[in-house]
Design an enzyme around this catalytic site. Structure first.
Site, short mmCIF file in Angstrom:
data_model
loop_
_atom_site.label_atom_id
_atom_site.label_comp_id
_atom_site.label_asym_id
_atom_site.label_seq_id
_atom_site.Cartn_x
_atom_site.Cartn_y
_atom_site.Cartn_z
N LYS A 1 -23.53 16.01 -53.33
CA LYS A 1 -23.43 14.98 -52.28
C LYS A 1 -22.41 13.92 -52.69
O LYS A 1 -22.21 13.66 -53.88
CB LYS A 1 -24.80 14.38 -51.97
N LYS B 1 -31.43 14.97 -63.36
CA LYS B 1 -30.99 14.31 -64.60
C LYS B 1 -31.71 14.89 -65.80
O LYS B 1 -31.11 15.11 -66.85
CB LYS B 1 -31.29 12.80 -64.51
N LYS C 1 -21.62 7.22 -54.85
CA LYS C 1 -20.82 6.11 -55.34
C LYS C 1 -20.88 5.98 -56.86
O LYS C 1 -20.08 5.28 -57.45
CB LYS C 1 -21.19 4.81 -54.66
P1 ATP Z 1 -25.74 6.73 -55.78
O1 ATP Z 1 -24.66 7.52 -55.14
O2 ATP Z 1 -25.28 5.57 -56.57
O3 ATP Z 1 -26.76 7.57 -56.46
P2 ATP Z 1 -26.75 6.42 -53.16
O4 ATP Z 1 -25.52 6.09 -52.40
O5 ATP Z 1 -27.36 7.75 -53.01
O6 ATP Z 1 -26.54 6.03 -54.66
P3 ATP Z 1 -28.05 4.20 -51.85
O7 ATP Z 1 -26.86 3.36 -51.91
O8 ATP Z 1 -29.30 3.45 -52.09
O9 ATP Z 1 -27.95 5.40 -52.86
O10 ATP Z 1 -28.14 4.97 -50.48
C1 ATP Z 1 -28.25 4.23 -49.29
C2 ATP Z 1 -28.42 5.16 -48.13
O11 ATP Z 1 -27.27 6.00 -48.00
C3 ATP Z 1 -29.64 6.11 -48.26
O12 ATP Z 1 -30.29 6.15 -47.01
C4 ATP Z 1 -29.02 7.43 -48.58
O13 ATP Z 1 -29.79 8.51 -48.11
C5 ATP Z 1 -27.68 7.35 -47.85
N1 ATP Z 1 -26.67 8.21 -48.48
C6 ATP Z 1 -26.20 8.12 -49.73
N2 ATP Z 1 -25.28 9.08 -49.98
C7 ATP Z 1 -25.19 9.82 -48.84
C8 ATP Z 1 -24.41 10.98 -48.46
N3 ATP Z 1 -23.56 11.53 -49.30
N4 ATP Z 1 -24.56 11.45 -47.20
C9 ATP Z 1 -25.40 10.86 -46.32
N5 ATP Z 1 -26.17 9.79 -46.63
C10 ATP Z 1 -26.07 9.27 -47.86
#
Ligand code: ATP
Ligand code: LTN
Length: 331
Positions: A196, A114, A199
């Site tokens: 990656k 960021k 959401k």
């Molecule tokens: P954002 O996308 O809003 O930044 P996030 O999905 O990375 O958020 P969390 O919702 O807290 O953040 O993630 C919850 C879990 O899901 C964590 O263990 C994270 O490593 C896993 N995770 C998130 N995105 C992925 C992905 N694309 N592939 C595999 N694991 C993921």
């Protein structure tokens, strides 16, 4: 008996990445490790490091709680709670901020990415986020922390913070081990396989949410970016988009990459994608049905109340001891 701790932020709708990288692993671990304890929470304090609409945040917090259960976690064996309901997370987070250096926080990719983009909306809590995450884990003396690959760096810092604290104040925190799944640890964006799946991503075509219906899932998989080579082959360098789809297939079906490549090598992308979409629908639709039952029921609040009570007991005791160690207060 070991203790397993992990959390999910209630930021957007949960994605397939969250399911395959995290929740599916929690469920699998719970089935394999019958004697272990599971502390799973909804990281709402982490969510507000970026701007949230209050009523949406509150709704998503319950959605994540319901989704944990809908995906198959055993309510009897899970201490499920909301992070902000246990004030010790923030309290310990502050103490740990005093045990982590600016230079360490500056190296965290989540912040660095960021900052490199000259994003001017970075809050100070986004910068200190890893100290709060360390608190979430160290408060409960976690042995294992199952997470997706993107959290590996935060886990390493958590271990460093724990070791530093133990070194100065004498042994106090358990140094946790990350658990990162072999497949599904890094699901990529369907439109941009260099990023990656996230959401909080703007282009919804790039991610599948756990709430998408059959038509949407099929459409998103169909339009997922591949390449012009047209051969089913696992090549994460030259066929990134396809490799991501093969990974999703493997993670969702528990088949190996080789089995999938052998099965589809003589057919085109179209049939492979149609089959993948079907597999996803078969997994996600039953989860959604369960989610709808749970979110309507009163039981969810009972589960969260019980989780709060258990988590509170642990956190309270650990925090009292921690303050004593650090020399805060009178005794
Ligand atoms: P954002 O996308 O809003 O930044 P996030 O999905 O990375 O958020 P969390 O919702 O807290 O953040 O993630 C919850 C879990 O899901 C964590 O263990 C994270 O490593 C896993 N995770 C998130 N995105 C992925 C992905 N694309 N592939 C595999 N694991 C993921
Ligand atoms: N930082 C994680 C979410 C998270 C977490 C935790 C994961 C907050 N606290 C403690 C494991 C353990 C993320 O952004 N995905």
């Amino acid at each position: 008996m070991k203790r397993i701790v992990s959390g999910i932020k209630p930021t957007g709708s949960l994605t397939l990445g969250n399911y395959l990288g995290a929740i599916k692993q929690f469920v699998k671990l719970q089935k394999e490790r019958k004697n272990d304890e599971f502390f799973l929470f909804i990281a709402d304090l982490h969510a507000i490091t970026t701007r949230q609409v209050p009523h949406e945040l509150r709704k998503r917090t319950l959605d994540v709680a319901a989704m944990y259960l809908a995906c198959g976690l055993d309510k009897e064996r899970t201490t499920l709670f909301i992070q902000s309901e246990i004030h010790e997370h923030a309290e310990l987070g502050y103490i740990l901020q005093s045990n982590v250096y600016m230079g360490e926080l500056e190296r965290m990719t989540q912040y660095k990415d960021k900052n490199d983009k000259n994003d001017t909306s970075i809050t100070s809590s986004l910068f200190t986020y890893p100290a709060l995450m360390a608190a979430d884990i160290l408060l409960y003396d976690a042995d294992y922390v199952p997470v997706g690959d993107d959290q590996k760096q935060h886990l390493e810092l958590t271990r460093d913070i724990a070791a530093r604290f133990n070194n100065y104040y004498s042994n106090f925190f358990k140094v946790p081990e990350p658990l990162i799944p072999e497949v599904g640890a890094r699901i990529m964006d369907l439109q941009n396989p260099d990023k990656k799946m996230s959401k909080s991503e703007n282009n919804p075509k790039g991610y599948i949410t756990l709430f998408d219906d059959e038509k949407t899932i099929t459409k998103k998989i169909k339009s997922a970016k591949t390449d012009s080579l047209g051969v089913i082959n696992y090549d994460p360098v030259n066929q990134k988009g396809l490799a991501n789809l093969i990974n999703i297939f493997a993670s969702v079906t528990d088949l190996s990459i080789n089995e999938i490549v052998n099965k589809y090598k003589n057919v085109g992308y179209k049939i492979f994608k149609e089959d993948l979409a079907k597999k996803l629908v078969d997994v996600l639709i039953p989860i959604q049905e369960k989610y709808h039952e749970i979110i309507k029921s009163n039981e969810l609040h009972e589960i969260l109340n019980k989780g709060r009570e258990i988590a509170n007991r642990y956190a309270n005791l650990k925090m009292k001891k921690c303050k004593r160690k650090v020399g805060l207060g009178r005794k």
